[in-house]
Design a protein around this motif. Structure first.
Motif, PDB file in Angstrom:
ATOM      1  N   SER A  64       0.836  -1.201   0.000  1.00  6.86           N
ATOM      2  CA  SER A  64       0.000   0.000   0.000  1.00  6.86           C
ATOM      3  C   SER A  64       0.874   1.256   0.000  1.00  6.86           C
ATOM      4  O   SER A  64       0.609   2.215  -0.732  1.00  6.86           O
ATOM      5  CB  SER A  64      -0.918  -0.003   1.229  1.00  6.86           C
ATOM      6  OG  SER A  64      -1.541   1.247   1.414  1.00  6.86           O
ATOM      7  N   GLU A  65       1.915   1.226   0.811  1.00  8.43           N
ATOM      8  CA  GLU A  65       2.831   2.373   0.871  1.00  8.43           C
ATOM      9  C   GLU A  65       3.560   2.594  -0.439  1.00  8.43           C
ATOM     10  O   GLU A  65       3.996   3.708  -0.747  1.00  8.43           O
ATOM     11  CB  GLU A  65       3.838   2.170   2.007  1.00  8.43           C
ATOM     12  CG  GLU A  65       3.228   2.256   3.395  1.00  8.43           C
ATOM     13  CD  GLU A  65       4.226   1.988   4.500  1.00  8.43           C
ATOM     14  OE1 GLU A  65       4.086   2.597   5.576  1.00  8.43           O
ATOM     15  OE2 GLU A  65       5.148   1.164   4.296  1.00  8.43           O
ATOM     16  N   LYS A  66       3.683   1.530  -1.243  1.00  5.21           N
ATOM     17  CA  LYS A  66       4.346   1.641  -2.543  1.00  5.21           C
ATOM     18  C   LYS A  66       3.371   2.059  -3.646  1.00  5.21           C
ATOM     19  O   LYS A  66       3.748   2.149  -4.815  1.00  5.21           O
ATOM     20  CB  LYS A  66       5.009   0.311  -2.909  1.00  5.21           C
ATOM     21  CG  LYS A  66       6.210  -0.036  -2.043  1.00  5.21           C
ATOM     22  CD  LYS A  66       6.834  -1.357  -2.457  1.00  5.21           C
ATOM     23  CE  LYS A  66       8.050  -1.688  -1.593  1.00  5.21           C
ATOM     24  NZ  LYS A  66       9.151  -0.713  -1.793  1.00  5.21           N
ATOM     25  N   GLY A  67       2.105   2.277  -3.273  1.00  8.22           N
ATOM     26  CA  GLY A  67       1.148   2.792  -4.233  1.00  8.22           C
ATOM     27  C   GLY A  67       0.318   1.756  -4.955  1.00  8.22           C
ATOM     28  O   GLY A  67      -0.345   2.072  -5.951  1.00  8.22           O
ATOM     29  N   LEU A  68       0.324   0.522  -4.488  1.00  7.11           N
ATOM     30  CA  LEU A  68      -0.483  -0.510  -5.104  1.00  7.11           C
ATOM     31  C   LEU A  68      -1.853  -0.586  -4.422  1.00  7.11           C
ATOM     32  O   LEU A  68      -1.993  -0.219  -3.254  1.00  7.11           O
ATOM     33  CB  LEU A  68       0.201  -1.882  -5.007  1.00  7.11           C
ATOM     34  CG  LEU A  68       1.331  -2.165  -6.004  1.00  7.11           C
ATOM     35  CD1 LEU A  68       2.607  -1.415  -5.607  1.00  7.11           C
ATOM     36  CD2 LEU A  68       1.604  -3.660  -6.103  1.00  7.11           C
ATOM     37  N   PHE A  69      -2.850  -1.064  -5.165  1.00  4.65           N
ATOM     38  CA  PHE A  69      -4.149  -1.333  -4.574  1.00  4.65           C
ATOM     39  C   PHE A  69      -4.135  -2.778  -4.087  1.00  4.65           C
ATOM     40  O   PHE A  69      -3.832  -3.689  -4.849  1.00  4.65           O
ATOM     41  CB  PHE A  69      -5.280  -1.148  -5.585  1.00  4.65           C
ATOM     42  CG  PHE A  69      -6.644  -1.349  -4.975  1.00  4.65           C
ATOM     43  CD1 PHE A  69      -7.349  -0.279  -4.455  1.00  4.65           C
ATOM     44  CD2 PHE A  69      -7.199  -2.623  -4.890  1.00  4.65           C
ATOM     45  CE1 PHE A  69      -8.598  -0.469  -3.868  1.00  4.65           C
ATOM     46  CE2 PHE A  69      -8.437  -2.825  -4.308  1.00  4.65           C
ATOM     47  CZ  PHE A  69      -9.141  -1.748  -3.797  1.00  4.65           C
TER      48      PHE A  69
END
Length: 245
Positions: free
Chosen positions: A22-27
């Motif tokens: 999540s912190e890496k921008g994935l859903f």
């Protein structure tokens, strides 16, 4: 935004992997057998500032549950970029080869082996719609036949007649799967997060969930030059982290 499904993600390594992705921008679809528990976790994560995490009910031993989860992902996202087959059980203890009931062994295989196959096959068409599909099957060093045959291995005395073989079978299936998908831009690997302190082992492992999740992500969110059909282990003390089969 890439979409990932993690089975068994409502606690321990699966949960930490969800947070880091999540912190890496994935859903992230946070898979949980109990939807209420999964939603409670997501609510806590949201209050902590984590975004793009959604609970999804999925019991890897239940075909109807898998099919329902697949329909949700398909209707909401249209594709799946990453599948992390993390759900697993240890089974009864002790697990001796001479005394462990066949039914107890079957129960472990149902989740750790057949469950992975069921989820993978169900979501394969959604993964094929991704530009860079990834499948990571979470395994264990206890699934390595080479290490288990070496008296000098630090965990040589740890034998489990249900859990270990279930992971060995998973490793073998992954090799075949990776081969069949090698021309479709898939990267399919087994990843051992290492002996980690979790509820799974009564927090007896020396590793942290943060390190375990970081290792899983390192070998999952990869570029087109990354290997496929490989066995990575966080307990192997070299830069590549490649474990013998």
């Amino acid at each position: 935004m890439n979409t990932v499904l993690i089975t068994g993600a409502n606690r321990s390594i699966g949960l930490e992997t969800a947070k880091q992705l999540s912190e890496k921008g994935l859903f992230v679809y946070l898979g949980s057998r109990d939807l209420a528990k999964g939603e409670a976790i997501v609510k806590e994560l949201s209050e902590q500032g984590f975004q793009n995490i959604q609970a999804i009910e999925i019991d890897v031993t239940n075909p109807e549950s898998i099919s329902a989860a697949k329909s949700i992902v398909e209707n909401e996202k249209g594709k799946l970029d990453i599948l992390i087959n993390n759900a697993g059980i240890l089974g009864v203890n002790p697990q001796t080869a001479t005394d462990t009931a066949v039914e107890d062994i079957k129960k472990v295989f149902e989740t750790n082996f057949f469950g992975v196959i069921s989820v993978t096959q169900a979501f394969l068409d959604l993964l094929k719609k991704s530009d860079n599909p990834r499948i990571s099957n979470i395994t264990s060093g206890l699934g390595s036949l080479t290490l288990h045959s070496d008296p000098k291995w630090k965990y040589y005395q740890v034998k489990a007649a249900a859990y270990g073989p279930s992971k060995t079978a998973l490793n073998a299936y992954t090799i075949v799967l990776a081969y069949e998908l090698k021309d479709l831009n898939f990267k399919v690997n087994v990843i051992d997060p290492g002996y980690t302190a979790t509820d799974f082992n009564h927090h007896s492992g020396p590793g942290s969930v943060e390190s375990a999740a970081d290792f899983i992500i390192k070998h999952t969110v990869t570029d087109e030059n990354a290997p496929t059909g490989q066995f990575f282990s966080n307990d192997i003390e070299d830069e590549a982290g490649i474990s013998p089969w």
